[in-house]
Motif scaffolding. Structure first.
Motif, PDB file in Angstrom:
ATOM      1  N   ILE A  56       0.861  -1.177   0.000  1.00  0.00           N
ATOM      2  CA  ILE A  56       0.000   0.000   0.000  1.00  0.00           C
ATOM      3  C   ILE A  56       0.897   1.226   0.000  1.00  0.00           C
ATOM      4  N   LEU A  57       0.565   2.219  -0.818  1.00  0.00           N
ATOM      5  CA  LEU A  57       1.295   3.483  -0.794  1.00  0.00           C
ATOM      6  C   LEU A  57       0.471   4.481   0.003  1.00  0.00           C
ATOM      7  N   VAL A  58       1.057   4.971   1.093  1.00  0.00           N
ATOM      8  CA  VAL A  58       0.395   5.931   1.967  1.00  0.00           C
ATOM      9  C   VAL A  58       1.121   7.268   1.858  1.00  0.00           C
ATOM     10  N   SER A  59       0.345   8.318   1.637  1.00  0.00           N
ATOM     11  CA  SER A  59       0.892   9.663   1.522  1.00  0.00           C
ATOM     12  C   SER A  59       0.421  10.488   2.716  1.00  0.00           C
ATOM     13  N   PHE A  60       1.292  11.374   3.183  1.00  0.00           N
ATOM     14  CA  PHE A  60       0.946  12.246   4.300  1.00  0.00           C
ATOM     15  C   PHE A  60       1.892  13.429   4.306  1.00  0.00           C
ATOM     16  N   THR A  61       1.560  14.416   5.123  1.00  0.00           N
ATOM     17  CA  THR A  61       2.408  15.588   5.297  1.00  0.00           C
ATOM     18  C   THR A  61       2.954  15.579   6.711  1.00  0.00           C
ATOM     19  N   VAL A  62       4.263  15.753   6.835  1.00  0.00           N
ATOM     20  CA  VAL A  62       4.885  15.962   8.139  1.00  0.00           C
ATOM     21  C   VAL A  62       4.883  17.468   8.339  1.00  0.00           C
ATOM     22  N   ASP A  63       4.068  17.927   9.289  1.00  0.00           N
ATOM     23  CA  ASP A  63       3.925  19.359   9.538  1.00  0.00           C
ATOM     24  C   ASP A  63       5.117  19.905  10.320  1.00  0.00           C
ATOM     25  N   VAL A  64       5.190  21.220  10.438  1.00  0.00           N
ATOM     26  CA  VAL A  64       6.329  21.868  11.094  1.00  0.00           C
ATOM     27  C   VAL A  64       6.456  21.486  12.563  1.00  0.00           C
ATOM     28  N   ASP A  65       5.368  21.031  13.184  1.00  0.00           N
ATOM     29  CA  ASP A  65       5.435  20.587  14.584  1.00  0.00           C
ATOM     30  C   ASP A  65       5.669  19.080  14.693  1.00  0.00           C
ATOM     31  N   GLY A  66       5.842  18.397  13.552  1.00  0.00           N
ATOM     32  CA  GLY A  66       6.108  16.962  13.540  1.00  0.00           C
ATOM     33  C   GLY A  66       4.870  16.099  13.467  1.00  0.00           C
ATOM     34  N   GLY A  98      11.210  18.181   8.925  1.00  0.00           N
ATOM     35  CA  GLY A  98      12.259  18.530   7.986  1.00  0.00           C
ATOM     36  C   GLY A  98      12.573  20.006   8.087  1.00  0.00           C
ATOM     37  N   THR A  99      13.754  20.383   7.615  1.00  0.00           N
ATOM     38  CA  THR A  99      14.139  21.796   7.687  1.00  0.00           C
ATOM     39  C   THR A  99      14.762  22.272   6.383  1.00  0.00           C
ATOM     40  N   VAL A 100      14.620  23.577   6.175  1.00  0.00           N
ATOM     41  CA  VAL A 100      15.307  24.306   5.104  1.00  0.00           C
ATOM     42  C   VAL A 100      15.938  25.511   5.786  1.00  0.00           C
ATOM     43  N   ASP A 101      17.241  25.638   5.671  1.00  0.00           N
ATOM     44  CA  ASP A 101      17.979  26.721   6.341  1.00  0.00           C
ATOM     45  C   ASP A 101      17.700  26.746   7.843  1.00  0.00           C
ATOM     46  N   GLY A 102      17.557  25.565   8.437  1.00  0.00           N
ATOM     47  CA  GLY A 102      17.335  25.458   9.873  1.00  0.00           C
ATOM     48  C   GLY A 102      15.909  25.743  10.323  1.00  0.00           C
ATOM     49  N   ILE A 103      15.021  26.044   9.377  1.00  0.00           N
ATOM     50  CA  ILE A 103      13.634  26.370   9.699  1.00  0.00           C
ATOM     51  C   ILE A 103      12.751  25.160   9.375  1.00  0.00           C
ATOM     52  N   PRO A 104      11.926  24.709  10.331  1.00  0.00           N
ATOM     53  CA  PRO A 104      11.029  23.587  10.050  1.00  0.00           C
ATOM     54  C   PRO A 104      10.060  23.923   8.914  1.00  0.00           C
ATOM     55  N   VAL A 105       9.857  22.960   8.027  1.00  0.00           N
ATOM     56  CA  VAL A 105       8.933  23.110   6.896  1.00  0.00           C
ATOM     57  C   VAL A 105       8.047  21.878   6.789  1.00  0.00           C
ATOM     58  N   GLN A 106       6.907  22.060   6.139  1.00  0.00           N
ATOM     59  CA  GLN A 106       6.045  20.926   5.836  1.00  0.00           C
ATOM     60  C   GLN A 106       6.707  20.092   4.755  1.00  0.00           C
ATOM     61  N   VAL A 107       6.627  18.785   4.899  1.00  0.00           N
ATOM     62  CA  VAL A 107       7.194  17.890   3.898  1.00  0.00           C
ATOM     63  C   VAL A 107       6.167  16.815   3.577  1.00  0.00           C
ATOM     64  N   ASN A 108       5.862  16.671   2.300  1.00  0.00           N
ATOM     65  CA  ASN A 108       4.977  15.595   1.861  1.00  0.00           C
ATOM     66  C   ASN A 108       5.791  14.322   1.739  1.00  0.00           C
ATOM     67  N   TYR A 109       5.250  13.244   2.253  1.00  0.00           N
ATOM     68  CA  TYR A 109       5.954  11.962   2.271  1.00  0.00           C
ATOM     69  C   TYR A 109       5.044  10.886   1.702  1.00  0.00           C
ATOM     70  N   THR A 110       5.621   9.939   1.035  1.00  0.00           N
ATOM     71  CA  THR A 110       4.902   8.746   0.586  1.00  0.00           C
ATOM     72  C   THR A 110       5.712   7.554   1.038  1.00  0.00           C
ATOM     73  N   VAL A 111       5.055   6.630   1.740  1.00  0.00           N
ATOM     74  CA  VAL A 111       5.739   5.419   2.188  1.00  0.00           C
ATOM     75  C   VAL A 111       4.945   4.193   1.746  1.00  0.00           C
ATOM     76  N   PRO A 112       5.643   3.160   1.310  1.00  0.00           N
ATOM     77  CA  PRO A 112       4.959   1.890   1.056  1.00  0.00           C
ATOM     78  C   PRO A 112       4.887   1.089   2.352  1.00  0.00           C
ATOM     79  N   ILE A 113       3.760   0.476   2.573  1.00  0.00           N
ATOM     80  CA  ILE A 113       3.592  -0.419   3.710  1.00  0.00           C
ATOM     81  C   ILE A 113       3.172  -1.765   3.151  1.00  0.00           C
ATOM     82  N   LYS A 114       3.987  -2.768   3.425  1.00  0.00           N
ATOM     83  CA  LYS A 114       3.775  -4.093   2.855  1.00  0.00           C
ATOM     84  C   LYS A 114       3.014  -4.979   3.834  1.00  0.00           C
ATOM     85  N   PHE A 115       1.929  -5.554   3.363  1.00  0.00           N
ATOM     86  CA  PHE A 115       1.167  -6.533   4.128  1.00  0.00           C
ATOM     87  C   PHE A 115       1.522  -7.902   3.556  1.00  0.00           C
TER      88      PHE A 115
END
Length: 120
Positions: A56-66, A98-115
């Motif tokens: 399964i491919l799961v997509s999500f955003t890691v927000d600036v607060d984690g 995640g950070t850019v120039d030491g500043i936390p930023v939102q990062v979109n992530y996609t991870v596969p999860i295998k069943f």
């Protein structure tokens, strides 16, 4: 449960992709993430009954607060597995953002999860 091949895209406050200098991390790193998945995922009864397996491919955003938001399945296998993957990601502890120039930023992530069922 196996998870490999992370994909990521950073978004600044202007919603423009930027190069990530420090990628978001699950507490405990990649190994910690695999352990989390293995300890939290409950193989759905319906999927087990019909011996459904797959990735399964799961997509999500890691927000600036984690925290994780926008969790969705991009490619699923059904039989309750998609819902279980979403449930487990919703319960995830906060990530290190995640950070850019030491500043936390939102990062979109996609991870596969295998069943995968154990061989009988």
């Amino acid at each position: 449960v196996d998870s490999t091949a992370f994909r990521f895209i950073a978004n600044s406050d202007k919603n423009v992709a930027s190069p990530i200098q420090e990628l978001p991390k699950f507490p405990g790193g990649e190994v910690g993430f695999y352990q989390y998945l293995q300890s939290e995922i409950v193989y759905p009864v319906y999927a087990r009954t019909y011996r459904v397996q797959g990735r399964i491919l799961v997509s999500f955003t890691v927000d600036v607060d984690g925290s994780l938001s926008g969790i969705r399945v991009l490619k699923g296998i059904g039989y309750g597995c998609d819902d279980e993957a979403i449930r487990v990601m919703q319960r995830s502890p906060k990530w290190i953002p995640g950070t850019v120039d030491g500043i936390p930023v939102q990062v979109n992530y996609t991870v596969p999860i295998k069943f995968e069922l154990a061989a009988n």
